[in-house]
Write an enzyme that holds these catalytic residues in place. Structure first.
Site, PDB file in Angstrom:
ATOM      1  N   ASP A 101      -3.416  -3.712  71.968  1.00 56.12           N
ATOM      2  CA  ASP A 101      -2.658  -3.518  70.611  1.00 56.12           C
ATOM      3  C   ASP A 101      -1.997  -2.373  70.577  1.00 56.12           C
ATOM      4  OD1 ASP A 101      -5.097  -2.270  70.563  1.00 56.12           O
ATOM      5  OD2 ASP A 101      -5.651  -3.187  68.645  1.00 56.12           O
ATOM      6  N   ASP A 104      -3.940   4.869  71.359  1.00 55.76           N
ATOM      7  CA  ASP A 104      -3.966   6.270  70.297  1.00 55.76           C
ATOM      8  C   ASP A 104      -4.440   7.431  71.092  1.00 55.76           C
ATOM      9  OD1 ASP A 104      -4.943   8.156  68.487  1.00 55.76           O
ATOM     10  OD2 ASP A 104      -5.909   6.553  67.066  1.00 55.76           O
ATOM     11  N   THR A 108      -9.316   4.699  75.943  1.00 57.07           N
ATOM     12  CA  THR A 108      -9.589   3.251  76.463  1.00 57.07           C
ATOM     13  C   THR A 108      -8.558   3.127  77.627  1.00 57.07           C
ATOM     14  OG1 THR A 108      -9.785   2.537  74.238  1.00 57.07           O
ATOM     15  CG2 THR A 108      -9.494   0.942  75.850  1.00 57.07           C
TER      16      THR A 108
END
Ligand code: IMP
Ligand code: MG
Length: 176
Positions: A101, A104, A108
């Protein structure tokens, strides 16, 4: 409606037009023989992936992994938890399109991409709906929906904790 004041950043029309273009580009890039595995990162990618695969016109399979680093916070904990990896997910030897999605801090992605290689993926590309362009990434996404502002965004799958994921548009929490 949510209680916090929300500023709309991307309308559902803007998102759907962009997702259509991403699907077109992905369909042109891969061949029918690629045995493409579209691998969504839960939970944030669930709406994006559902819309994206309906714009992909080549054969593909769909799987999910569960990754979390935020908990209920508005900033990454810096620690990535991998959960609910379906043992049936066949990564070895596959061409994988990782669907995220939002990127940032990059923690991850920098964790998951090497993991997929360890699991034997032969080719890994990333399609991220949103990219804040703050991170030093080991692998940049090949496809990006929007360069996102450095704000906490919600809706269209993105949550604050587990709230606000259902909104059909993407908004910014001005309280952030
Ligand atoms: P990163 O590891 O900091 O790049 O962030 C990755 C994950 O954190 C994303 O997949 C989202 O699930 C979550 N995240 C990052 N930024 C936001 C945001 O602005 N709103 C909601 N979730 C976010
Ligand atoms: Mg996510």
């Amino acid at each position: 409606m949510p209680e916090d004041p929300l500023v709309v950043v991307y309308t559902r029309e803007q998102i759907s037009e962009r997702v259509r273009m991403l699907g077109e580009s992905i369909s042109r890039t891969y061949g029918s023989g690629d045995d493409l595995l579209v691998l969504g990162i839960l939970k944030g990618s669930f709406i994006f992936l559902a819309d994206l695969v309906r714009e992909i016109e080549i054969p593909c399979q769909i799987e999910f992994i569960r990754v979390s680093s935020y908990g209920d916070a508005l900033q990454s904990s810096g620690h990535v938890k991998i959960g609910c990896v379906d043992p049936e997910v066949r990564i070895r030897g596959r061409t994988v399109l990782l669907v995220e999605d939002i990127i940032d801090s990059g923690v991850t992605m920098n964790h998951v991409v090497p993991l997929l290689r360890t699991w034997g993926a032969v080719d890994v590309e990333i399609c991220a709906l949103l990219h804040k362009r703050l991170a030093a990434l080991e692998k940049e996404p090949r496809w990006v929906g929007f360069d996102a502002p450095s704000e906490f965004l919600v809706g269209y799958g993105l949550g604050r904790g587990d709230d606000l994921r259902h909104l059909p548009y993407i908004g910014s929490l001005s309280c952030y």
